[in-house]
Design an enzyme around this catalytic site. Structure first.
Site, short mmCIF file in Angstrom:
data_model
loop_
_atom_site.label_atom_id
_atom_site.label_comp_id
_atom_site.label_asym_id
_atom_site.label_seq_id
_atom_site.Cartn_x
_atom_site.Cartn_y
_atom_site.Cartn_z
N GLY A 1 14.32 -83.20 -8.88
CA GLY A 1 15.37 -83.81 -9.62
C GLY A 1 15.23 -84.28 -10.95
N CYS B 1 12.38 -88.33 -7.23
CA CYS B 1 12.72 -86.92 -6.78
C CYS B 1 12.13 -85.98 -7.77
CB CYS B 1 14.29 -86.87 -6.66
SG CYS B 1 14.73 -84.91 -6.08
N GLU C 1 19.51 -87.84 -2.86
CA GLU C 1 18.99 -86.53 -2.19
C GLU C 1 19.53 -86.02 -0.95
OE1 GLU C 1 14.62 -85.88 -1.69
OE2 GLU C 1 14.05 -87.16 -3.20
N CYS D 1 10.31 -79.57 -3.05
CA CYS D 1 9.84 -80.84 -3.44
C CYS D 1 8.77 -81.01 -4.35
CB CYS D 1 9.45 -81.52 -1.91
SG CYS D 1 9.38 -83.20 -1.75
N HIS E 1 20.62 -78.46 -7.13
CA HIS E 1 20.69 -79.90 -7.78
C HIS E 1 22.18 -80.21 -8.78
CE1 HIS E 1 16.75 -81.56 -7.11
NE2 HIS E 1 16.46 -80.47 -7.05
N1 LIG Z 1 16.08 -83.40 -0.62
C1 LIG Z 1 15.64 -82.30 -1.27
C2 LIG Z 1 14.17 -82.11 -0.81
C3 LIG Z 1 13.06 -83.10 -1.56
C4 LIG Z 1 13.03 -83.09 -2.88
C5 LIG Z 1 12.39 -84.28 -3.55
N2 LIG Z 1 11.82 -85.41 -2.59
C6 LIG Z 1 11.29 -83.78 -4.71
O1 LIG Z 1 10.44 -84.47 -4.87
O2 LIG Z 1 11.61 -82.70 -5.38
C7 LIG Z 1 16.24 -81.22 -1.08
O3 LIG Z 1 17.07 -81.08 0.25
O4 LIG Z 1 16.48 -80.16 -1.62
#
Ligand SMILES: N[C@H](CCC[C@H](N)C(=O)O)C(=O)O
Length: 283
Positions: free
Chosen positions: A228, A225, A216, A80, A167
């Site tokens: 992301g 994100c 997400e 994250c 991703h």
């Molecule tokens: N939903 C993402 C985790 C949080 C990623 C995001 N909030 C960031 O800032 O990278 C997953 O399940 O891989």
């Protein structure tokens, strides 16, 4: 969290609008259960957040601490980016770090962290992983771009990469018209993504500027994100559409991404903000 206590202290934070509950588990308390994550993340009956972040004892020599991540649906993640900046700021405020740079462990990697001016932080997010087997993305014997999959009567072309979490990145010409939730959920449900994926929709504005929205895994569309943003730049650099230093404009704010070379880690710089501290009263 004191063992058996009724109170669970937490810090509410956000990174460019991607919001978090931060729990201090450095003294060994057990991580929150998926049920507790869902309850705390609930925006009506709980505190409300996109992810829960736990700060824990370091895993690697030289690291100050480790962190783990749970989405609001209770599912775990390996990375994250916005959360990493918030954990770094949290450790700084706790007085747990000396100097302006230190090392932090995510579930699968260690990260160099640097404190910048104005409450901003730069995190080394590691080298992007394009091998489909390690994203994971099934059905392809090697990296390609774009991957093309027929689903639900449409043909979807996307890039795919892991930043420690999976991703997919779709390039769009009009981000405001993109069916982020519909196409996002459609891609996440594919058998090709056995661990689901975070789905990014990127509109290239210039060689050093993109707009990005991310649907997400475990949450839905968030205001930002971090992983992301790294994933989108990595895919678009490989496609030759952007240079290696890019400002990523997300609905919640801007992140600055640098990927100096294919075998180099991606650097992500952006804000980390404190909102409030509280105590979760076990029901
Ligand atoms: N939903 C993402 C985790 C949080 C990623 C995001 N909030 C960031 O800032 O990278 C997953 O399940 O891989």
């Amino acid at each position: 969290m004191v063992e058996g206590s009724r109170l669970l202290r937490f810090t509410k934070m956000h990174g460019a609008g991607n919001d978090f509950i931060v729990l201090d588990l450095r003294h060994g308390a057990a991580p929150p259960s998926p049920d507790l994550c869902r309850a705390m993340a609930d925006r009506h009956r709980g505190v409300g957040c996109d992810q829960i972040l736990t700060v824990e004892a370091p895993r690697e020599t030289g690291s100050v601490a480790a962190y783990r991540i749970w989405n609001s649906d209770g599912s775990p993640s390996g990375q994250c980016g916005n959360g990493a900046r918030c954990v770094a700021a949290w450790l700084w405020r706790e007085g747990a770090v000396k100097g302006k740079s230190f090392q932090l462990d995510s579930p699968g990697r260690s990260h160099h962290v640097e404190r910048l001016d104005g409450g901003n932080w730069r995190i080394s997010m590691g080298v992007p992983e394009f091998d489909p087997a390690r994203i994971p993305l099934l059905g392809f014997d090697g990296p390609r771009d774009p991957y093309v999959i027929a689903t639900g009567g449409s043909i979807l072309g996307f890039g795919a990469v892991s930043m420690g979490n999976p991703h997919a990145v779709l390039e769009v010409q009009d981000l405001d018209a993109a069916d982020v939730a519909g196409t996002g959920a459609q891609l996440q449900a594919l058998d090709a993504f056995p661990e689901s994926a975070n789905i990014g929709f990127a509109q290239v504005q210039a060689r050093d500027s993109i707009r990005l929205r991310v649907f997400e895994r475990g949450v839905g569309e968030t205001l930002a994100c971090g992983s992301g943003a790294c994933a989108a730049v990595a895919v678009l650099v490989r496609r030759g559409l952007v240079d290696r230093a890019v400002t990523v404009h997300l609905p919640g704010g801007d992140l600055h991404i640098d990927w100096p070379a294919d075998d180099a880690p991606v650097a992500m710089a952006g804000p980390a903000a404190f909102v409030f501290e509280g105590e979760w009263l076990h029901d």
